[in-house]
Design a protein around this motif. Structure first.
Motif, PDB file in Angstrom:
ATOM      1  N   ARG A 181       0.719  -1.211  -0.091  1.00 13.68           N
ATOM      2  CA  ARG A 181       0.001  -0.079  -0.114  1.00 13.68           C
ATOM      3  C   ARG A 181       0.833   1.287  -0.017  1.00 13.68           C
ATOM      4  NH1 ARG A 181      -4.582  -0.007   4.358  1.00 13.68           N
ATOM      5  NH2 ARG A 181      -3.500  -1.825   5.376  1.00 13.68           N
ATOM      6  N   ILE A 182       1.967   1.172   0.046  1.00 15.77           N
ATOM      7  CA  ILE A 182       2.833   2.444   0.306  1.00 15.77           C
ATOM      8  C   ILE A 182       4.092   2.330  -0.694  1.00 15.77           C
ATOM      9  CG2 ILE A 182       4.742   3.299   2.045  1.00 15.77           C
ATOM     10  CD1 ILE A 182       2.296   3.822   3.199  1.00 15.77           C
ATOM     11  N   GLU A 183       4.334   3.339  -1.324  1.00 17.74           N
ATOM     12  CA  GLU A 183       5.432   3.326  -2.319  1.00 17.74           C
ATOM     13  C   GLU A 183       7.046   3.441  -1.861  1.00 17.74           C
ATOM     14  OE1 GLU A 183       4.694   4.812  -6.080  1.00 17.74           O
ATOM     15  OE2 GLU A 183       2.514   3.902  -5.718  1.00 17.74           O
ATOM     16  N   ALA A 184       7.018   3.899  -0.595  1.00 14.89           N
ATOM     17  CA  ALA A 184       8.537   4.033  -0.115  1.00 14.89           C
ATOM     18  C   ALA A 184       9.224   2.967   0.025  1.00 14.89           C
ATOM     19  CB  ALA A 184       8.098   4.764   1.104  1.00 14.89           C
ATOM     20  N   ALA A 185      10.535   3.099  -0.205  1.00 13.92           N
ATOM     21  CA  ALA A 185      11.541   1.871  -0.047  1.00 13.92           C
ATOM     22  C   ALA A 185      11.507   1.258   1.281  1.00 13.92           C
ATOM     23  CB  ALA A 185      12.904   2.416  -0.139  1.00 13.92           C
ATOM     24  N   PRO A 186      11.618  -0.188   1.361  1.00 16.54           N
ATOM     25  CA  PRO A 186      11.730  -0.819   2.740  1.00 16.54           C
ATOM     26  C   PRO A 186      12.609   0.034   3.753  1.00 16.54           C
ATOM     27  CG  PRO A 186      11.826  -2.108   1.203  1.00 16.54           C
ATOM     28  CD  PRO A 186      11.872  -1.084   0.383  1.00 16.54           C
ATOM     29  N   GLY A 187      12.356  -0.069   4.983  1.00 22.56           N
ATOM     30  CA  GLY A 187      13.137   0.896   6.021  1.00 22.56           C
ATOM     31  C   GLY A 187      12.907   2.328   6.112  1.00 22.56           C
ATOM     32  N   ALA A 188      11.998   2.802   5.012  1.00 27.77           N
ATOM     33  CA  ALA A 188      11.688   4.246   5.227  1.00 27.77           C
ATOM     34  C   ALA A 188      10.710   4.035   6.290  1.00 27.77           C
ATOM     35  CB  ALA A 188      11.096   4.722   4.171  1.00 27.77           C
ATOM     36  N   VAL A 189      10.555   5.334   6.959  1.00 28.35           N
ATOM     37  CA  VAL A 189       9.704   5.520   8.121  1.00 28.35           C
ATOM     38  C   VAL A 189       8.224   5.052   7.859  1.00 28.35           C
ATOM     39  CG1 VAL A 189       8.768   7.241   9.802  1.00 28.35           C
ATOM     40  CG2 VAL A 189      11.347   7.230   9.324  1.00 28.35           C
ATOM     41  N   SER A 190       7.889   5.775   6.815  1.00 28.88           N
ATOM     42  CA  SER A 190       6.307   5.497   6.424  1.00 28.88           C
ATOM     43  C   SER A 190       6.255   4.010   6.175  1.00 28.88           C
ATOM     44  CB  SER A 190       6.047   5.793   5.243  1.00 28.88           C
ATOM     45  OG  SER A 190       6.657   6.082   4.049  1.00 28.88           O
ATOM     46  N   GLN A 191       7.185   3.179   5.620  1.00 26.53           N
ATOM     47  CA  GLN A 191       6.977   1.711   5.370  1.00 26.53           C
ATOM     48  C   GLN A 191       6.875   1.253   6.760  1.00 26.53           C
ATOM     49  OE1 GLN A 191       6.169  -0.471   3.330  1.00 26.53           O
ATOM     50  NE2 GLN A 191       6.924   0.425   1.228  1.00 26.53           N
ATOM     51  N   LEU A 192       8.022   1.458   7.512  1.00 26.35           N
ATOM     52  CA  LEU A 192       8.165   0.715   8.856  1.00 26.35           C
ATOM     53  C   LEU A 192       6.923   0.959   9.717  1.00 26.35           C
ATOM     54  CD1 LEU A 192      11.444   1.833  10.010  1.00 26.35           C
ATOM     55  CD2 LEU A 192      10.901  -0.521   9.771  1.00 26.35           C
ATOM     56  N   ARG A 193       6.253   1.995   9.726  1.00 29.14           N
ATOM     57  CA  ARG A 193       4.931   2.141  10.362  1.00 29.14           C
ATOM     58  C   ARG A 193       3.815   1.535   9.846  1.00 29.14           C
ATOM     59  NH1 ARG A 193       3.998   8.440  11.827  1.00 29.14           N
ATOM     60  NH2 ARG A 193       4.554   8.565   9.569  1.00 29.14           N
ATOM     61  N   GLU A 194       3.624   1.504   8.500  1.00 32.37           N
ATOM     62  CA  GLU A 194       2.422   0.891   7.945  1.00 32.37           C
ATOM     63  C   GLU A 194       2.684  -0.731   8.040  1.00 32.37           C
ATOM     64  OE1 GLU A 194      -0.140   2.167   6.841  1.00 32.37           O
ATOM     65  OE2 GLU A 194      -0.936   0.002   6.141  1.00 32.37           O
ATOM     66  N   CYS A 195       3.968  -1.282   7.824  1.00 32.30           N
ATOM     67  CA  CYS A 195       4.181  -2.818   8.141  1.00 32.30           C
ATOM     68  C   CYS A 195       3.664  -2.920   9.393  1.00 32.30           C
ATOM     69  CB  CYS A 195       5.510  -3.187   7.683  1.00 32.30           C
ATOM     70  SG  CYS A 195       5.738  -3.030   5.936  1.00 32.30           S
ATOM     71  N   THR A 196       4.262  -2.088  10.280  1.00 33.25           N
ATOM     72  CA  THR A 196       4.171  -2.548  11.802  1.00 33.25           C
ATOM     73  C   THR A 196       2.521  -2.604  12.008  1.00 33.25           C
ATOM     74  OG1 THR A 196       6.348  -1.584  12.403  1.00 33.25           O
ATOM     75  CG2 THR A 196       4.974  -2.267  14.224  1.00 33.25           C
ATOM     76  N   ALA A 197       2.057  -1.442  11.611  1.00 33.98           N
ATOM     77  CA  ALA A 197       0.562  -1.165  11.899  1.00 33.98           C
ATOM     78  C   ALA A 197      -0.223  -2.405  11.332  1.00 33.98           C
ATOM     79  CB  ALA A 197      -0.111  -0.039  11.071  1.00 33.98           C
ATOM     80  N   GLU A 198       0.098  -2.946   9.882  1.00 34.01           N
ATOM     81  CA  GLU A 198      -0.605  -4.067   9.652  1.00 34.01           C
ATOM     82  C   GLU A 198      -0.229  -5.244  10.495  1.00 34.01           C
ATOM     83  OE1 GLU A 198      -2.178  -4.311   6.588  1.00 34.01           O
ATOM     84  OE2 GLU A 198      -2.565  -6.225   6.706  1.00 34.01           O
ATOM     85  N   LEU A 199       0.987  -5.550  10.886  1.00 32.35           N
ATOM     86  CA  LEU A 199       1.248  -6.758  11.672  1.00 32.35           C
ATOM     87  C   LEU A 199       0.453  -6.591  13.119  1.00 32.35           C
ATOM     88  CD1 LEU A 199       4.856  -7.017  10.784  1.00 32.35           C
ATOM     89  CD2 LEU A 199       3.013  -8.738  10.466  1.00 32.35           C
ATOM     90  N   VAL A 200       0.321  -5.321  13.605  1.00 32.56           N
ATOM     91  CA  VAL A 200      -0.253  -5.219  15.081  1.00 32.56           C
ATOM     92  C   VAL A 200      -1.692  -5.406  14.797  1.00 32.56           C
ATOM     93  CG1 VAL A 200      -1.155  -3.315  16.499  1.00 32.56           C
ATOM     94  CG2 VAL A 200       1.105  -3.552  15.960  1.00 32.56           C
TER      95      VAL A 200
END
Ligand code: TYD
Ligand code: MG
Length: 452
Positions: A181-200
């Motif tokens: 759902r996010i365009e940013a590269a892995p490790g970017a803050v928005s990716q980290l946040r979205e991935c973590t939110a998804e897993l939460v």
């Protein structure tokens, strides 16, 4: 087609900003704003009508409080202790640490043990399946039946975890993950946040316990941002002294247990071994009493640890005597030396003073004050203190010795390791001292120093 909306996200604190600026308006860091596509979920959410509120979605506190959190034991008493008694179903735990410290090893060992309780899925984004399997063979876990997947898309991982009915999902590491759902590269803050939110979301909805491995930046924080720490239930840090084979796992945040709890491991040929009696490794017993060394008892979480404080006072050659503190706060050392001078006549003016805590431990507690001053005096006068002595207590600016919490527990730990003599604050003297131990209470610093 509508133009893809951009936001500028601070890579330090994760705060969004509508336009680029040199300095983040939230945390004040420079050159940390990076353009990222605004998450679709956020844009879609803006158009959604709010859910109709119903009265019966609330519940009584009493009804909720009676529900015991079921705990999964990880096969390691030390890891269980740090988690607050085992892994809680539906919880999200973040494990941070330097590269090579043993995060993957710990996770693989836990995966093998947890698999006995239900399906475990280990998602690796850093290593190939071959590498993980090779490590499992080295650890003697090759016949474990935990499921493995080499994947970096969170949606895929969540899908697989759902289909295998995983009770535990391990993601190694969160920095390699990306969300579609996010365009940013892995490790970017928005990716980290979205991935973590998804897993939460997944953990809460399914009751699966999720363990996330996170990298640590040079500054020692989990890479990316503090934002991750807010999103998860538990944050553990894996730490080690460089070159040491001992590893300390510390909980810095735990919604299901005590923070600051520690577990101690040793890295061996067959992976991480638990150290059930850590006092023994931080303690160097001298055959003969030596000057400048005093044993104190430190509290870490619910655990008492015996540690050795060493001070070396040596005639200074320069005009500005040095004050060097390793494992102790430098300001505190300076303050203690001033109190010792003023209230006990300890002449350290022309002396370089070096203070060190043996074993690379950090003594962040005021309970170590008394031991530091005793060690300084012992070194200055080159008079060793008895081998069987332990001392703890906080030192006030007026030269008073103040009580510290958990006095009895500290004394019991010392008695367990054969210490016969304890110098403690008067208010910490128990009615019944531990068997075989003489406890002497003091209220003033000079009184404590005169005791020997
Ligand atoms: P690893 O778990 O890969 O660290 P991380 O995931 O935190 O980066 O651990 C790697 C280190 O541990 C590596 O230097 C080798 C060492 N090691 C052992 O000493 N014994 C073992 O049994 C294993 C598996 C690793
Ligand atoms: Mg790893």
């Amino acid at each position: 087609m509508a133009k893809l909306k951009e936001v500028f996200v601070c890579q330090n604190c994760g705060a969004p900003s509508p336009k680029w600026q040199g300095q983040c308006p939230t945390c004040g860091e420079w050159n940390t704003l990076v353009a990222e596509a605004a998450p679709q979920s956020a844009r879609a959410a803006a158009h959604k009508t709010p859910r109709a509120a119903r009265a019966d979605v609330s519940t009584s506190l009493a009804a909720e409080a009676t529900v015991e959190e079921p705990r999964l034991t990880t096969g390691s008493a030390e890891l269980d202790r740090v988690l607050g008694g085992g892994l809680v179903a539906g919880s999200v735990t973040l494990i941070g640490g330097d590269p090579g410290i043993g995060k993957s090893t710990l996770m693989l060992q836990a995966a093998a043990a947890l698999n006995a309780l239900g399906p475990v899925l280990y998602a690796t984004g850093e290593e190939s399946l071959k590498q993980v399997a090779l490590r499992a063979r080295r650890l003697g876990l090759a016949d474990a039946t935990a499921r493995l997947i080499a994947e970096t898309a969170v949606e895929q991982i969540v899908g697989v975890a759902t289909s295998v009915g995983a009770r535990v999902l391990i993601v190694d590491s969160i920095q390699t993950m990306h969300s579609e759902r996010i365009e940013a590269a892995p490790g970017a803050v928005s990716q980290l946040r979205e991935c973590t939110a998804e897993l939460v979301r997944f953990a809460k909805a399914s009751g699966t316990a999720v363990l996330l491995v996170g990298h640590v930046t040079k500054e020692g924080q989990i890479a990316g941002p503090r934002v991750l720490e807010h999103m998860v239930d538990t944050v553990l840090y894996f730490e080690s002294d460089t070159g040491s084979r001992f590893r300390v796992l510390r909980s810095v945040k735990n919604r299901f247990g005590a923070a600051n709890e520690i577990g101690v491991f040793a890295m061996a040929e067959q992976g991480l071994r638990e150290v059930t009696n850590p006092s023994a490794i931080f303690l160097s017993r001298h055959a003969e009493p030596v000057s400048g060394s005093v044993i104190t008892v430190m509290r870490e979480g619910t655990r008492s640890l015996l540690i050795e404080v060493q001070v070396l006072a040596d005639a200074s050659l320069g005009n500005n005597p040095r004050r060097v503190a390793v494992g102790i706060d430098g300001n505190r050392l300076t303050m203690l030396l001033a109190v010792a001078h003023r209230h006990a006549g300890l002449l350290l003016g022309g002396q370089d003073v070096f203070a060190n805590v043996v074993g690379g431990v950090r003594l962040a507690e005021t309970a170590g004050d008394l031991a530091i001053v005793l060690a300084a005096r012992s070194s200055l006068q080159d008079v060793p203190l008895p081998n069987s002595l332990i001392a703890f207590g906080e030192l006030g600016l007026a030269g008073e010795i103040r009580p510290v919490p958990f006095g009895e527990e500290r004394l019991r730990e010392a008695a367990k390791h054969g210490f016969k003599l304890a110098l403690v604050p008067e208010a910490n003297v128990p009615k019944r001292p531990p068997d075989g131990m003489t406890v002497r209470g003091v209220t003033r610093l000079n009184q404590a120093l005169d005791a020997f």
